[in-house]
Design a protein around this motif. Structure first.
Motif, PDB file in Angstrom:
ATOM      1  N   PHE A   1      61.527  56.238  47.943  1.00 12.16           N
ATOM      2  CA  PHE A   1      60.571  55.751  46.955  1.00 12.16           C
ATOM      3  C   PHE A   1      61.108  56.040  45.551  1.00 12.16           C
ATOM      4  O   PHE A   1      61.449  57.179  45.216  1.00 12.16           O
ATOM      5  CB  PHE A   1      59.203  56.412  47.164  1.00 12.16           C
ATOM      6  CG  PHE A   1      58.605  56.115  48.508  1.00 12.16           C
ATOM      7  CD1 PHE A   1      57.985  54.905  48.754  1.00 12.16           C
ATOM      8  CD2 PHE A   1      58.680  57.038  49.541  1.00 12.16           C
ATOM      9  CE1 PHE A   1      57.437  54.620  49.982  1.00 12.16           C
ATOM     10  CE2 PHE A   1      58.134  56.761  50.777  1.00 12.16           C
ATOM     11  CZ  PHE A   1      57.512  55.548  51.003  1.00 12.16           C
TER      12      PHE A   1
ATOM     13  N   ASP B   1      61.030  54.889  41.132  1.00 15.03           N
ATOM     14  CA  ASP B   1      60.135  54.473  40.056  1.00 15.03           C
ATOM     15  C   ASP B   1      60.152  52.951  39.905  1.00 15.03           C
ATOM     16  O   ASP B   1      61.028  52.259  40.453  1.00 15.03           O
ATOM     17  CB  ASP B   1      60.559  55.133  38.742  1.00 15.03           C
ATOM     18  CG  ASP B   1      60.419  56.643  38.809  1.00 15.03           C
ATOM     19  OD1 ASP B   1      59.543  57.104  39.585  1.00 15.03           O
ATOM     20  OD2 ASP B   1      61.192  57.354  38.133  1.00 15.03           O
ATOM     21  N   TYR B   2      59.214  52.447  39.164  1.00 20.50           N
ATOM     22  CA  TYR B   2      59.110  50.991  38.971  1.00 20.50           C
ATOM     23  C   TYR B   2      60.326  50.466  38.217  1.00 20.50           C
ATOM     24  O   TYR B   2      60.810  51.082  37.262  1.00 20.50           O
ATOM     25  CB  TYR B   2      57.832  50.652  38.201  1.00 20.50           C
ATOM     26  CG  TYR B   2      57.744  49.182  37.820  1.00 20.50           C
ATOM     27  CD1 TYR B   2      57.428  48.218  38.773  1.00 20.50           C
ATOM     28  CD2 TYR B   2      58.005  48.776  36.506  1.00 20.50           C
ATOM     29  CE1 TYR B   2      57.361  46.886  38.432  1.00 20.50           C
ATOM     30  CE2 TYR B   2      57.943  47.446  36.164  1.00 20.50           C
ATOM     31  CZ  TYR B   2      57.621  46.495  37.129  1.00 20.50           C
ATOM     32  OH  TYR B   2      57.560  45.176  36.792  1.00 20.50           O
TER      33      TYR B   2
ATOM     34  N   ASN C   1      59.201  46.501  43.132  1.00 25.02           N
ATOM     35  CA  ASN C   1      59.384  47.858  43.629  1.00 25.02           C
ATOM     36  C   ASN C   1      58.053  48.624  43.572  1.00 25.02           C
ATOM     37  O   ASN C   1      57.384  48.658  42.543  1.00 25.02           O
ATOM     38  CB  ASN C   1      60.438  48.572  42.793  1.00 25.02           C
ATOM     39  CG  ASN C   1      60.770  49.926  43.368  1.00 25.02           C
ATOM     40  OD1 ASN C   1      60.501  50.204  44.534  1.00 25.02           O
ATOM     41  ND2 ASN C   1      61.366  50.788  42.551  1.00 25.02           N
ATOM     42  N   GLY C   2      57.651  49.208  44.712  1.00 29.46           N
ATOM     43  CA  GLY C   2      56.417  49.978  44.789  1.00 29.46           C
ATOM     44  C   GLY C   2      55.207  49.181  45.252  1.00 29.46           C
ATOM     45  O   GLY C   2      54.130  49.762  45.439  1.00 29.46           O
ATOM     46  N   ASP C   3      55.359  47.860  45.447  1.00 30.11           N
ATOM     47  CA  ASP C   3      54.220  47.047  45.891  1.00 30.11           C
ATOM     48  C   ASP C   3      53.931  47.283  47.371  1.00 30.11           C
ATOM     49  O   ASP C   3      54.764  47.774  48.136  1.00 30.11           O
ATOM     50  CB  ASP C   3      54.489  45.565  45.651  1.00 30.11           C
ATOM     51  CG  ASP C   3      54.470  45.214  44.174  1.00 30.11           C
ATOM     52  OD1 ASP C   3      54.027  46.069  43.377  1.00 30.11           O
ATOM     53  OD2 ASP C   3      54.909  44.100  43.828  1.00 30.11           O
TER      54      ASP C   3
ATOM     55  N   THR D   1      60.281  49.491  48.753  1.00 34.01           N
ATOM     56  CA  THR D   1      60.964  50.668  48.194  1.00 34.01           C
ATOM     57  C   THR D   1      62.126  50.309  47.283  1.00 34.01           C
ATOM     58  O   THR D   1      62.401  51.032  46.319  1.00 34.01           O
ATOM     59  CB  THR D   1      61.472  51.561  49.333  1.00 34.01           C
ATOM     60  OG1 THR D   1      62.381  50.811  50.155  1.00 34.01           O
ATOM     61  CG2 THR D   1      60.316  52.092  50.159  1.00 34.01           C
TER      62      THR D   1
ATOM     63  N   ARG E   1      55.465  48.862  52.562  1.00 35.19           N
ATOM     64  CA  ARG E   1      55.620  49.374  51.207  1.00 35.19           C
ATOM     65  C   ARG E   1      57.034  49.050  50.719  1.00 35.19           C
ATOM     66  O   ARG E   1      58.019  49.422  51.365  1.00 35.19           O
ATOM     67  CB  ARG E   1      55.401  50.887  51.178  1.00 35.19           C
ATOM     68  CG  ARG E   1      55.561  51.514  49.817  1.00 35.19           C
ATOM     69  CD  ARG E   1      54.423  51.190  48.893  1.00 35.19           C
ATOM     70  NE  ARG E   1      53.169  51.739  49.372  1.00 35.19           N
ATOM     71  CZ  ARG E   1      52.025  51.631  48.717  1.00 35.19           C
ATOM     72  NH1 ARG E   1      51.976  50.957  47.573  1.00 35.19           N
ATOM     73  NH2 ARG E   1      50.927  52.151  49.219  1.00 35.19           N
TER      74      ARG E   1
END
Length: 264
Positions: A135, A137-138, A156-158, A240, A238
């Motif tokens: 995981f 950061d955006y 990223n992160g959705d 990544t 998720r």
């Protein structure tokens, strides 16, 4: 009509029995009513007169045997029962196969699993471990991916919900291969139809059920109404990482300088 037929058969049997050498007037009357032709009357034979005068049930003429005809014999019944048992066993095997097909319990080889997953648009890498730092950061990058017959725009992160993926479990790491488009602030890449070097890394978070959908069917004036419910099986993914495009550097966050009030 039925009474007339009974009378005809009765008189016919009486005349054929030859028991009455001189039929009575009532019998002649019945014969005329039933329209039976005149039958020649012969005197009784000597042995028949003897039998009638001295009844003996051991005499061969008086041994009446009755034959009972059944719908099926015992041997036929056993054969048919064996055939029915074999047919029942075959039907059981067919039912088991149909249940296996309907429940999705077919055993797949690793090659078949990989090929079917590739057709859907993903590839399973392995289980997520505690030491993995997947995981991030955006990042200002987006991708348009295809899973099965559905398309999603992700970053990223959705988190996205897709139809249930058969060959993956919770906490599995997955690579989505069918990337149709990549974009950032500086460039855009469009596949024809897929970008071969692009990939989207995801993690399976859970397998869930969607909200119930009511299916109602009705036919007018036919007394036909059917109500059913359906809950679609879903897989939560998720996002990544997105690979295959240059990612612009994120500007460092600026610190706000607090204004200090100068004392007069």
């Amino acid at each position: 009509m039925a009474n007339r037929r009974c009378i005809q058969t009765l008189t016919h049997q009486l005349y054929k029995s030859k028991l009455y050498t001189n039929p009575s007037s009532s019998l002649h009357h019945l014969r005329t009513l039933s329209q039976i032709p005149n039958l020649p009357l012969k005197p009784l034979q000597s042995h028949l007169q003897y039998v009638l005068s001295n009844p003996n049930f051991n005499y061969p003429l008086t041994n009446f045997t009755t034959h009972r005809h059944y719908s099926s014999d015992s041997h036929n019944n056993s054969d048919e029962s064996e055939e029915d048992d074999s047919e029942f066993d075959e039907n059981e095997d067919d039912d088991d196969e149909m249940e296996m097909r309907s429940s999705g319990k077919k055993e797949y080889s690793p090659e078949e699993k990989e090929s079917e997953a590739a057709d859907i648009g993903y590839k399973v890498i392995g289980q997520l471990e505690r030491s993995d730092r997947v995981f991030k950061d955006y990042e200002p990058v987006f991708a348009v991916i295809q899973i099965g017959s559905h398309q999603f725009k992700v970053s990223n992160g959705d988190c996205i919900y897709t139809e249930k993926l058969k060959f993956c479990e919770v906490n599995d790491k997955i690579i989505l291969n069918k990337v149709l488009m990549l974009g950032s602030k500086t460039q855009t890449m469009i596949g024809r139809p897929v970008l071969p070097e692009a990939a989207v890394h995801t993690v399976v978070e859970e397998h869930a059920l969607d909200a119930k959908v009511i299916i109602f069917k009705k036919k007018r004036r036919k007394n036909y109404r059917r109500t059913k419910g359906h809950r679609q099986e879903l897989t939560k993914l998720r996002i990544t990482d997105i690979q295959g495009i240059e990612k612009p550097e994120m500007p460092a966050p600026t610190k706000k300088v607090e204004k200090t009030a100068v004392a007069a």
